[in-house]
Design a protein around this motif. Structure first.
Motif, PDB file in Angstrom:
ATOM      1  N   ILE B 125      19.221  74.041  -5.358  1.00  0.00           N
ATOM      2  CA  ILE B 125      18.524  73.901  -6.484  1.00  0.00           C
ATOM      3  C   ILE B 125      17.252  73.279  -6.273  1.00  0.00           C
ATOM      4  CG2 ILE B 125      18.468  72.732  -8.946  1.00  0.00           C
ATOM      5  CD1 ILE B 125      21.517  72.545  -8.571  1.00  0.00           C
ATOM      6  N   ALA B 126      16.074  73.917  -6.793  1.00  0.00           N
ATOM      7  CA  ALA B 126      14.842  73.197  -6.708  1.00  0.00           C
ATOM      8  C   ALA B 126      13.904  73.610  -7.957  1.00  0.00           C
ATOM      9  CB  ALA B 126      14.305  73.857  -5.263  1.00  0.00           C
ATOM     10  N   CYS B 127      13.158  72.412  -8.018  1.00  0.00           N
ATOM     11  CA  CYS B 127      12.036  73.169  -9.041  1.00  0.00           C
ATOM     12  C   CYS B 127      12.646  73.228 -10.585  1.00  0.00           C
ATOM     13  CB  CYS B 127      11.323  74.467  -8.470  1.00  0.00           C
ATOM     14  SG  CYS B 127       9.875  74.812  -9.092  1.00  0.00           S
ATOM     15  N   VAL B 128      13.395  72.286 -10.902  1.00  0.00           N
ATOM     16  CA  VAL B 128      13.882  72.470 -12.258  1.00  0.00           C
ATOM     17  C   VAL B 128      13.744  70.931 -12.696  1.00  0.00           C
ATOM     18  CG1 VAL B 128      15.587  74.162 -11.338  1.00  0.00           C
ATOM     19  CG2 VAL B 128      16.283  71.601 -11.496  1.00  0.00           C
ATOM     20  N   LYS B 129      14.006  71.081 -13.796  1.00  0.00           N
ATOM     21  CA  LYS B 129      14.128  69.771 -14.758  1.00  0.00           C
ATOM     22  C   LYS B 129      15.538  69.304 -14.434  1.00  0.00           C
ATOM     23  CE  LYS B 129      12.262  68.921 -18.731  1.00  0.00           C
ATOM     24  NZ  LYS B 129      10.872  68.152 -19.065  1.00  0.00           N
ATOM     25  N   PHE B 130      15.736  68.108 -13.470  1.00  0.00           N
ATOM     26  CA  PHE B 130      17.137  67.743 -13.409  1.00  0.00           C
ATOM     27  C   PHE B 130      18.054  67.132 -14.658  1.00  0.00           C
ATOM     28  CE2 PHE B 130      15.221  68.687  -9.257  1.00  0.00           C
ATOM     29  CZ  PHE B 130      16.307  69.238  -8.492  1.00  0.00           C
ATOM     30  N   ASP B 131      17.225  66.814 -15.550  1.00  0.00           N
ATOM     31  CA  ASP B 131      17.961  66.253 -16.482  1.00  0.00           C
ATOM     32  C   ASP B 131      18.318  67.371 -17.470  1.00  0.00           C
ATOM     33  OD1 ASP B 131      15.403  67.069 -17.483  1.00  0.00           O
ATOM     34  OD2 ASP B 131      15.145  64.964 -18.357  1.00  0.00           O
ATOM     35  N   ASN B 132      18.107  68.727 -17.230  1.00  0.00           N
ATOM     36  CA  ASN B 132      18.686  69.708 -18.175  1.00  0.00           C
ATOM     37  C   ASN B 132      20.044  69.819 -17.957  1.00  0.00           C
ATOM     38  OD1 ASN B 132      19.702  72.427 -18.714  1.00  0.00           O
ATOM     39  ND2 ASN B 132      17.720  73.160 -18.371  1.00  0.00           N
ATOM     40  N   PRO B 133      20.628  69.600 -19.240  1.00  0.00           N
ATOM     41  CA  PRO B 133      22.130  69.610 -19.189  1.00  0.00           C
ATOM     42  C   PRO B 133      22.886  70.725 -18.365  1.00  0.00           C
ATOM     43  CG  PRO B 133      21.278  69.519 -21.601  1.00  0.00           C
ATOM     44  CD  PRO B 133      20.173  69.778 -20.523  1.00  0.00           C
ATOM     45  N   GLU B 134      22.356  71.860 -18.459  1.00  0.00           N
ATOM     46  CA  GLU B 134      22.934  73.007 -17.597  1.00  0.00           C
ATOM     47  C   GLU B 134      22.731  72.535 -16.203  1.00  0.00           C
ATOM     48  OE1 GLU B 134      22.337  76.890 -18.441  1.00  0.00           O
ATOM     49  OE2 GLU B 134      22.286  76.950 -20.566  1.00  0.00           O
ATOM     50  N   VAL B 135      21.700  72.072 -15.597  1.00  0.00           N
ATOM     51  CA  VAL B 135      21.791  71.613 -14.013  1.00  0.00           C
ATOM     52  C   VAL B 135      22.712  70.451 -13.874  1.00  0.00           C
ATOM     53  CG1 VAL B 135      20.108  70.746 -12.378  1.00  0.00           C
ATOM     54  CG2 VAL B 135      19.222  72.250 -14.153  1.00  0.00           C
ATOM     55  N   VAL B 136      22.864  69.476 -15.026  1.00  0.00           N
ATOM     56  CA  VAL B 136      23.673  68.756 -14.670  1.00  0.00           C
ATOM     57  C   VAL B 136      25.258  69.201 -14.681  1.00  0.00           C
ATOM     58  CG1 VAL B 136      24.839  66.399 -15.740  1.00  0.00           C
ATOM     59  CG2 VAL B 136      22.367  66.753 -15.817  1.00  0.00           C
ATOM     60  N   GLU B 137      25.566  70.014 -15.400  1.00  0.00           N
ATOM     61  CA  GLU B 137      26.796  70.491 -15.455  1.00  0.00           C
ATOM     62  C   GLU B 137      27.178  71.197 -13.795  1.00  0.00           C
ATOM     63  OE1 GLU B 137      27.122  74.293 -17.453  1.00  0.00           O
ATOM     64  OE2 GLU B 137      29.141  74.370 -17.617  1.00  0.00           O
ATOM     65  N   LEU B 138      25.882  71.762 -13.433  1.00  0.00           N
ATOM     66  CA  LEU B 138      26.245  72.434 -12.271  1.00  0.00           C
ATOM     67  C   LEU B 138      26.252  71.368 -11.013  1.00  0.00           C
ATOM     68  CD1 LEU B 138      25.912  75.156 -10.987  1.00  0.00           C
ATOM     69  CD2 LEU B 138      23.609  75.355 -10.785  1.00  0.00           C
ATOM     70  N   LEU B 139      25.553  70.503 -11.121  1.00  0.00           N
ATOM     71  CA  LEU B 139      25.575  69.405 -10.240  1.00  0.00           C
ATOM     72  C   LEU B 139      26.888  68.645 -10.126  1.00  0.00           C
ATOM     73  CD1 LEU B 139      22.154  67.729 -10.893  1.00  0.00           C
ATOM     74  CD2 LEU B 139      22.781  68.722  -8.694  1.00  0.00           C
ATOM     75  N   ASN B 140      27.559  68.436 -11.381  1.00  0.00           N
ATOM     76  CA  ASN B 140      28.720  67.803 -11.189  1.00  0.00           C
ATOM     77  C   ASN B 140      29.994  68.812 -11.235  1.00  0.00           C
ATOM     78  OD1 ASN B 140      27.698  65.416 -11.952  1.00  0.00           O
ATOM     79  ND2 ASN B 140      27.453  65.768 -14.123  1.00  0.00           N
ATOM     80  N   GLY B 141      29.821  70.091 -10.886  1.00  0.00           N
ATOM     81  CA  GLY B 141      30.746  71.139 -10.929  1.00  0.00           C
ATOM     82  C   GLY B 141      31.495  71.259  -9.652  1.00  0.00           C
ATOM     83  N   ASP B 142      32.135  72.167  -9.198  1.00  0.00           N
ATOM     84  CA  ASP B 142      33.088  72.145  -8.103  1.00  0.00           C
ATOM     85  C   ASP B 142      32.391  73.090  -7.095  1.00  0.00           C
ATOM     86  OD1 ASP B 142      33.209  74.375  -9.648  1.00  0.00           O
ATOM     87  OD2 ASP B 142      35.417  74.480  -9.542  1.00  0.00           O
ATOM     88  N   ILE B 143      31.036  73.513  -7.200  1.00  0.00           N
ATOM     89  CA  ILE B 143      30.631  74.217  -6.266  1.00  0.00           C
ATOM     90  C   ILE B 143      29.333  73.519  -5.438  1.00  0.00           C
ATOM     91  CG2 ILE B 143      29.122  76.385  -6.138  1.00  0.00           C
ATOM     92  CD1 ILE B 143      29.785  77.122  -8.934  1.00  0.00           C
ATOM     93  N   PRO B 144      29.665  73.848  -4.129  1.00  0.00           N
ATOM     94  CA  PRO B 144      28.693  73.002  -3.290  1.00  0.00           C
ATOM     95  C   PRO B 144      27.130  73.346  -3.678  1.00  0.00           C
ATOM     96  CG  PRO B 144      30.560  74.201  -1.881  1.00  0.00           C
ATOM     97  CD  PRO B 144      30.656  74.720  -3.586  1.00  0.00           C
ATOM     98  N   VAL B 145      26.480  72.043  -3.766  1.00  0.00           N
ATOM     99  CA  VAL B 145      25.091  72.186  -4.095  1.00  0.00           C
ATOM    100  C   VAL B 145      24.133  71.372  -3.136  1.00  0.00           C
ATOM    101  CG1 VAL B 145      23.544  71.251  -5.977  1.00  0.00           C
ATOM    102  CG2 VAL B 145      25.675  72.614  -6.582  1.00  0.00           C
ATOM    103  N   VAL B 146      23.144  71.811  -2.823  1.00  0.00           N
ATOM    104  CA  VAL B 146      22.116  71.066  -2.227  1.00  0.00           C
ATOM    105  C   VAL B 146      20.654  71.038  -3.092  1.00  0.00           C
ATOM    106  CG1 VAL B 146      20.433  70.933  -0.216  1.00  0.00           C
ATOM    107  CG2 VAL B 146      22.863  71.277   0.034  1.00  0.00           C
ATOM    108  N   THR B 147      20.152  69.917  -3.147  1.00  0.00           N
ATOM    109  CA  THR B 147      18.779  69.944  -3.969  1.00  0.00           C
ATOM    110  C   THR B 147      17.795  69.642  -3.186  1.00  0.00           C
ATOM    111  OG1 THR B 147      19.328  67.499  -4.538  1.00  0.00           O
ATOM    112  CG2 THR B 147      19.974  69.016  -5.954  1.00  0.00           C
ATOM    113  N   ILE B 148      16.451  70.093  -3.548  1.00  0.00           N
ATOM    114  CA  ILE B 148      15.450  70.080  -3.024  1.00  0.00           C
ATOM    115  C   ILE B 148      14.426  69.188  -3.467  1.00  0.00           C
ATOM    116  CG2 ILE B 148      13.680  71.165  -1.992  1.00  0.00           C
ATOM    117  CD1 ILE B 148      15.296  73.338  -1.191  1.00  0.00           C
TER     118      ILE B 148
END
Lengths: 339, 339
Positions: B125-148
């Motif tokens: 994940i990069a270049c997004v508004k990290f407070d977007n609820p959909e992004v938060v859902e992804l960050l807290n989900g069960d899929i490995p994530v790396v942010t930039i």
DNA sequence: ACATTTTTCGAAAACGATTAAGAAAGATAT
DNA sequence: ATATCTTTCTTAATCGTTTTCGAAAAATGT
């Protein structure tokens, strides 16, 4: 997350019925259809792409082949913009985008094989050497293809209107009084350059003009130092041009630097024009006269055409789609003092 | 194109045996293994991604979430370069890249659902508004994530070393004799800006320096006109700075234009420095003093980290990886005449 | 030589969807 | 009332893999 089987159990029907309901098939009762659809909505059901792809041979996935020889890849401003336009349109139509490359796991495969491996429904090809055997294999294969800025018999292509682009640029420059016009063009081997160069000469012909042979020079696209060298060569002549056209806005910077090194001013002492209408061109001072290529329109058209040939192969023509650019009259071309 | 079944028939063994041979499983004889492998090679066999993904829940596909609010998307030079680095490394390790978006077919879904639909093994994940609820859902989900360029508790992230970047830039400027240093910085809300700004103040502190409060101004990243306005404001002061730092190389152009409009020269009359080390910065005249962010290294590190957490979740730390940039001493910062 | 272990292979189920073909029920025709 | 046709649903096969489990064969031990 919830599978069709679970959804079926929840609705008290078979999976086949669920499938038919969700896909709006014919042999299904109206009442059960809406019941299933509502349950799907409520339980947040969505299909599994792999299972669907396996069974139907449709992945709703489009491959993108973008292999710049300079390895600039996505950092190529023009093609990145085109791709962005492509992506937006494709996603709007429910297709996802995957990059094609030459590997499956750790094993080297051809682009075509990679496409088959991922089962993409179609491929857009841009920014590659089209004589690469792997690209040829892909062009001649059984996967729908659209090329960008390159013509191929077997598939549709979307092209920036380089003929009209150079024409309107020349028209503008001509109207400003310039007659001694030099053209530093990109690699002569490309489709793009051929179109531009022919248009350049045709314009001169139409006005019964001609320029010295060595007013026309070659310098690689985006190459600042080559453009600088060519500019230097032109300015060293005893009859230097009053206006120089560059391969693109970036290469133009090389020329601009050389011009400024000689303490000449743009556009008072010499006029210059770029191509692309890049972001850069409009923040420089003076703002560049250039041709803005309609990048997002090009990408969008490519996506539309590709998806059309995927969805309706029987009724979709193979054709070349030409997308016009737009002349941006900046401040880098001045009036020529016709002496 | 040729399936496992056909390959099995050709070898006179069962599909199970073929699978085991190709995947180097334990319960398989050495001789049949090489026999199968050779046949696979000869017949050009490669697996079907959908079937494999369906069965194993591993797609060897990585999702990329790149949703610029300004919709510049791929045309964002910095992130495009980072993505290119990511792509190269991921492909080297046998992973493909797919863009994540908010649709399945014509239906709106969340990013998380889209990831599940495509069964991606991980997401960058990069270049997004990290407070977007959909992004938060992804960050807290069960899929490995790396942010930039953004820190989040639940996942690893790769960050450009903005602290050291500003520090070395300030160091350089300071050594050139500048004391009246203005800083036009990007949106204060971002992780990136906070780091840079703190570093800026800390440097001043370390040298027991201070600058007037309104030497520090905010202008959006990449925004030429805002940078121009800020520059104008600074130059209008009765005690103008001798050096101005900009949010990035592009915004700097706005400042440069304003400076030239006033017939001031860089670096003789005023010094300026950018950030990013963009292509532009090195073709301008004078070449910019700037911090080159190690974009491809950032992308590469992100890919390595993500793939590591996918392949070896048990032994991979969640951590922040800081990637240093590099000071590029151009010609846009001159010696300050300390008066 | 027989029992036991180890190695190597195959049969079959499973992943989650689509779809052809058939069955049950209801509607229509004769 | 019987035959025929529609409509609606289910059963089961299928896509191309992986993987469990059991069987056969080979190797080992006694």
């Amino acid at each position: 997350m919830i599978s069709m089987k679970e959804l079926a159990q929840h609705c008290g029907v078979s999976v086949a019925t669920v499938s038919k309901a969700l896909n709006d098939q014919s042999d299904i009762g109206e009442s059960t259809k809406i019941r299933v659809k509502q349950a799907a909505e409520k339980l947040g059901y969505f299909p599994n792409a792999a299972a669907r792809s396996l069974k139907t041979n449709r992945s709703y996935n489009i491959g993108v082949l973008f292999v710049d020889e300079a390895n600039s890849g996505l950092t190529h401003e023009y093609f990145a913009a085109v791709l962005e336009g492509f992506k937006v349109e494709a996603e709007k139509q429910g297709y996802d985008i995957t990059f094609i490359n030459g590997q499956i796991g750790k094993k080297k495969v051809s682009y075509y094989e990679h496409c088959k491996y991922r089962n993409v429904d179609g491929v857009v090809i841009a920014c590659v050497k089209f004589d690469n055997p792997e690209v040829v294999e892909l062009l001649n294969g059984d996967i729908p293809v659209v090329t960008i800025d390159h013509i191929n018999e077997n598939c549709s292509s979307v092209l920036s209107d380089n003929v009209k682009g150079i024409e309107s640029l020349m028209e503008y420059v001509y109207e400003k009084g310039h007659r001694k016009i030099a053209y530093i063009h990109g690699q002569a081997s490309t489709t793009v350059t051929k179109a531009r160069l022919t248009s350049f000469y045709r314009f001169l012909e139409s006005r019964e003009l001609s320029v010295p042979d060595d007013y026309v020079l070659e310098a690689d696209y985006l190459d600042v130092s080559q453009a600088m060298a060519c500019t230097s060569e032109l300015l060293d002549r005893k009859d230097p041009p009053t206006c120089i056209l560059y391969p693109d806005d970036t290469a133009l910077i090389g020329g601009l630097n050389e011009i400024r090194r000689r303490n000449l001013r743009v556009p008072d002492d010499i006029s210059i024009a770029g191509y692309d209408g890049s972001r850069l061109s409009q923040i420089l001072n003076p703002r560049l006269t250039t041709i803005r290529q309609a990048t997002s329109a090009i990408g969008m058209q490519a996506a539309k055409k590709l998806i059309s040939t995927i969805d309706k192969p029987k009724t979709t023509f193979t054709e070349q789609i030409i997308v016009e650019g737009e002349l941006i009259t900046g401040e880098s071309v001045g009036n020529a003092n016709i002496s």
